[in-house]
Design a protein around this motif. Structure first.
Motif, PDB file in Angstrom:
ATOM      1  N   ASN A 147       0.831  -1.212   0.000  1.00 43.02           N
ATOM      2  CA  ASN A 147       0.000   0.000   0.000  1.00 43.02           C
ATOM      3  C   ASN A 147       0.865   1.263   0.000  1.00 43.02           C
ATOM      4  OD1 ASN A 147      -2.506  -1.272  -0.019  1.00 43.02           O
ATOM      5  ND2 ASN A 147      -2.567  -1.479   2.222  1.00 43.02           N
ATOM      6  N   ILE A 148       1.945   1.217   0.765  1.00 44.11           N
ATOM      7  CA  ILE A 148       2.853   2.362   0.812  1.00 44.11           C
ATOM      8  C   ILE A 148       3.479   2.609  -0.562  1.00 44.11           C
ATOM      9  CG2 ILE A 148       5.069   3.191   1.751  1.00 44.11           C
ATOM     10  CD1 ILE A 148       4.275   1.821   4.394  1.00 44.11           C
TER      11      ILE A 148
ATOM     12  N   MET B 206       1.045   4.404  -2.679  1.00 42.67           N
ATOM     13  CA  MET B 206       0.715   5.769  -2.259  1.00 42.67           C
ATOM     14  C   MET B 206       1.875   6.749  -2.345  1.00 42.67           C
ATOM     15  SD  MET B 206      -1.802   5.223   1.062  1.00 42.67           S
ATOM     16  CE  MET B 206      -0.713   4.139   1.977  1.00 42.67           C
ATOM     17  N   ILE B 207       3.104   6.235  -2.439  1.00 44.46           N
ATOM     18  CA  ILE B 207       4.282   7.081  -2.259  1.00 44.46           C
ATOM     19  C   ILE B 207       4.384   8.212  -3.280  1.00 44.46           C
ATOM     20  CG2 ILE B 207       5.895   5.761  -3.687  1.00 44.46           C
ATOM     21  CD1 ILE B 207       6.602   7.170  -0.175  1.00 44.46           C
TER      22      ILE B 207
ATOM     23  N   GLU C 135       1.365  12.065   5.365  1.00 40.18           N
ATOM     24  CA  GLU C 135       0.001  11.564   5.134  1.00 40.18           C
ATOM     25  C   GLU C 135      -0.037  10.044   5.154  1.00 40.18           C
ATOM     26  OE1 GLU C 135      -1.996  15.070   2.361  1.00 40.18           O
ATOM     27  OE2 GLU C 135      -0.574  13.655   1.435  1.00 40.18           O
ATOM     28  N   ILE C 136       0.983   9.426   4.559  1.00 41.03           N
ATOM     29  CA  ILE C 136       1.041   7.952   4.529  1.00 41.03           C
ATOM     30  C   ILE C 136       1.211   7.402   5.945  1.00 41.03           C
ATOM     31  CG2 ILE C 136       2.374   5.958   3.739  1.00 41.03           C
ATOM     32  CD1 ILE C 136       3.084   7.624   1.225  1.00 41.03           C
TER      33      ILE C 136
ATOM     34  N   CYS D 108       8.895   4.449   4.315  1.00 41.72           N
ATOM     35  CA  CYS D 108       8.476   5.400   3.276  1.00 41.72           C
ATOM     36  C   CYS D 108       9.689   6.108   2.658  1.00 41.72           C
ATOM     37  CB  CYS D 108       7.523   6.444   3.856  1.00 41.72           C
ATOM     38  SG  CYS D 108       5.900   5.820   4.305  1.00 41.72           S
TER      39      CYS D 108
END
Length: 287
Positions: free
Chosen positions: A248-249, A252-253, A260-261, A280
């Protein structure tokens, strides 16, 4: 619109009325409570001397009968006979709601057995008053008064500490200091609210972490209402990022900031924010 507080002359049903009385400030009694007290044939009182002050203030002329923990069993048959003969009887305690750590439960059980009407009135209660300002869980367990022996108090506190809810109990100010070591032993990491003289001129609300409790003023008098907070909840789960979280990270990165992550992943995750942040950063540097 003006509301006329004068009582209407409506008929009151026959039976037993459970009437809460103020826990301190006499103005906390309800209009309906005064109305029923005035129309009662008898008022059962824990201490007639205390109740008489309340009755005189509101011009209640009904007959007062002594009914405390030492004579309530003896009075039972007489009161039940009065109720069978369609008398209106009100039950009051010195303060608060009858039957809640006060005389009344024996009479209520007998009325249930005899199918006699029982009518409860809402009103003052030290329990709900204390819980309402505690800031603790609204789910609570009410214990009442502790036994007289310290070894029994210690035993009961150990059992109560297993409950995951707020816990409310009454205790005399003189016994409180002797109980503090047992509270610390069983309720470490919880919070405590100590209420004294509620609704009165010198009302006081003391808030502590249980671990920080200190000996109270030796001159403290009267009964205290105590509320202990629920257990502190800790997030369950692994302290390592799962493969699902890592994937998921990665997705989203490029769309979200690292901050936010971190906030999103940590909401339902026990992994320290620092570990999420470092992962991250690693993925961002690899991109």
């Amino acid at each position: 619109m003006t509301v006329n507080p004068k009582f209407q002359n409506k008929e009151i049903k026959k039976g037993l009325y459970i009437i809460p009385t103020p826990i301190g400030n006499l103005r906390d009694i309800t209009y309906r409570a005064i109305e029923i007290l005035k129309k009662s044939d008898f008022i059962l009182c824990e201490d007639t001397r205390i109740s008489r002050k309340l009755m005189e203030k509101f011009e209640v002329k009904s007959k007062l009968l002594s009914n405390h923990k030492f004579n309530e069993k003896k009075n039972l048959s007489l009161i039940i006979n009065h109720l069978r003969n369609d008398k209106i009887i009100s039950l009051v305690s010195d303060a608060g709601t009858p039957g809640i750590s006060d005389p009344g439960a024996i009479l209520v059980r007998e009325c249930v057995k005899e199918k006699i009407n029982i009518f409860p009135l809402p009103g003052p209660s030290a329990v709900s008053t204390a819980v309402s300002i505690s800031g603790f869980s609204e789910k609570y367990f009410f214990y009442g008064f502790f036994p007289s022996k310290l070894k029994d108090i210690k035993h009961d506190l150990k059992l109560l500490s297993q409950l995951d809810s707020s816990i409310v109990f009454f205790i005399s100010s003189k016994k409180m200091n002797k109980t503090i070591p047992f509270l610390k032993e069983n309720f470490s990491d919880r919070e405590i609210l100590i209420c004294r003289e509620m609704t009165k001129i010198y009302e006081e609300y003391l808030r502590y972490k249980v671990d920080d409790l200190k000996t109270l003023d030796e001159n403290l008098k009267g009964e205290l209402t105590i509320v202990i907070s629920e257990k502190k909840r800790t997030k369950k789960g692994s302290l390592l990022l799962s493969e699902s979280d890592k994937n998921n990270i990665r997705k989203m990165i490029k769309k979200l900031s690292i901050k936010e992550i971190v906030n999103l992943i940590s909401q339902n995750n026990a992994v320290p924010k620092k570990k999420i942040y470092n992962f991250c950063l690693k993925i961002k540097n690899e991109a």
